[in-house]
Design a protein around this motif. Sequence first.
Motif, PDB file in Angstrom:
ATOM      1  N   UNK A  47      70.440 -61.929 -43.059  1.00 58.27           N
ATOM      2  CA  UNK A  47      71.258 -61.230 -44.051  1.00 58.27           C
ATOM      3  C   UNK A  47      71.510 -62.071 -45.289  1.00 58.27           C
ATOM      4  N   UNK A  48      71.438 -61.404 -46.443  1.00 57.11           N
ATOM      5  CA  UNK A  48      71.801 -62.016 -47.719  1.00 57.11           C
ATOM      6  C   UNK A  48      72.968 -61.210 -48.285  1.00 57.11           C
ATOM      7  N   UNK A  49      73.722 -61.791 -49.168  1.00 62.99           N
ATOM      8  CA  UNK A  49      74.888 -61.131 -49.737  1.00 62.99           C
ATOM      9  C   UNK A  49      74.489 -59.845 -50.461  1.00 62.99           C
ATOM     10  N   UNK A  50      75.206 -58.747 -50.195  1.00 59.89           N
ATOM     11  CA  UNK A  50      74.836 -57.468 -50.813  1.00 59.89           C
ATOM     12  C   UNK A  50      75.381 -57.311 -52.232  1.00 59.89           C
ATOM     13  N   UNK A  52      76.743 -60.839 -41.574  1.00 60.08           N
ATOM     14  CA  UNK A  52      76.519 -62.279 -41.434  1.00 60.08           C
ATOM     15  C   UNK A  52      76.929 -62.782 -40.055  1.00 60.08           C
ATOM     16  N   UNK A  53      77.843 -62.093 -39.382  1.00 56.10           N
ATOM     17  CA  UNK A  53      78.256 -62.502 -38.038  1.00 56.10           C
ATOM     18  C   UNK A  53      77.479 -61.786 -36.937  1.00 56.10           C
ATOM     19  N   UNK A  54      76.592 -60.898 -37.284  1.00 53.85           N
ATOM     20  CA  UNK A  54      75.794 -60.169 -36.294  1.00 53.85           C
ATOM     21  C   UNK A  54      74.791 -61.106 -35.624  1.00 53.85           C
ATOM     22  N   UNK A  55      74.791 -61.162 -34.284  1.00 50.55           N
ATOM     23  CA  UNK A  55      73.811 -62.001 -33.591  1.00 50.55           C
ATOM     24  C   UNK A  55      72.364 -61.597 -33.901  1.00 50.55           C
ATOM     25  N   UNK A  56      72.128 -60.318 -34.095  1.00 53.68           N
ATOM     26  CA  UNK A  56      70.767 -59.841 -34.334  1.00 53.68           C
ATOM     27  C   UNK A  56      70.330 -59.976 -35.792  1.00 53.68           C
ATOM     28  N   UNK A  57      71.266 -59.819 -36.733  1.00 50.93           N
ATOM     29  CA  UNK A  57      70.894 -59.758 -38.144  1.00 50.93           C
ATOM     30  C   UNK A  57      71.436 -60.898 -38.999  1.00 50.93           C
ATOM     31  N   UNK A  85      81.320 -55.833 -45.553  1.00 48.26           N
ATOM     32  CA  UNK A  85      79.914 -55.833 -45.178  1.00 48.26           C
ATOM     33  C   UNK A  85      79.388 -57.238 -44.947  1.00 48.26           C
ATOM     34  N   UNK A  86      79.828 -58.153 -45.772  1.00 50.43           N
ATOM     35  CA  UNK A  86      79.336 -59.523 -45.623  1.00 50.43           C
ATOM     36  C   UNK A  86      79.705 -60.067 -44.244  1.00 50.43           C
ATOM     37  N   UNK A  87      80.947 -59.877 -43.829  1.00 50.64           N
ATOM     38  CA  UNK A  87      81.372 -60.373 -42.526  1.00 50.64           C
ATOM     39  C   UNK A  87      80.643 -59.671 -41.381  1.00 50.64           C
ATOM     40  N   UNK A  88      80.460 -58.371 -41.496  1.00 48.79           N
ATOM     41  CA  UNK A  88      79.804 -57.607 -40.435  1.00 48.79           C
ATOM     42  C   UNK A  88      78.385 -58.103 -40.206  1.00 48.79           C
TER      43      UNK A  88
END
Length: 67
Positions: free
Chosen positions: A15-18, A6-11, A1-4
């Motif tokens: 994003x903070x660590x879950x 944190x690398x999202x151009x939109x989000x 989830x962190x990679x998904x």
Amino acid sequence: LIDVYSSSPALGRYFRSPPVVYFNNESSTVFYQLEFSVPPSTEGFMENTMNPHFIRNVLLQSIYDED
């Protein structure tokens, strides 16, 4: 989830660590609480970018891209 997320151009920038909310070793079930740091209210931001369907679709697109 962190990679998904944190690398999202939109989000990625929001994003903070879950943190793991629940973990069950028997059923391999993990519940995460996604946390985002959002800017002061801008028109349409919460309705569009932070829409639960949009956030879910970012994850789904990542899964589809892996296939």
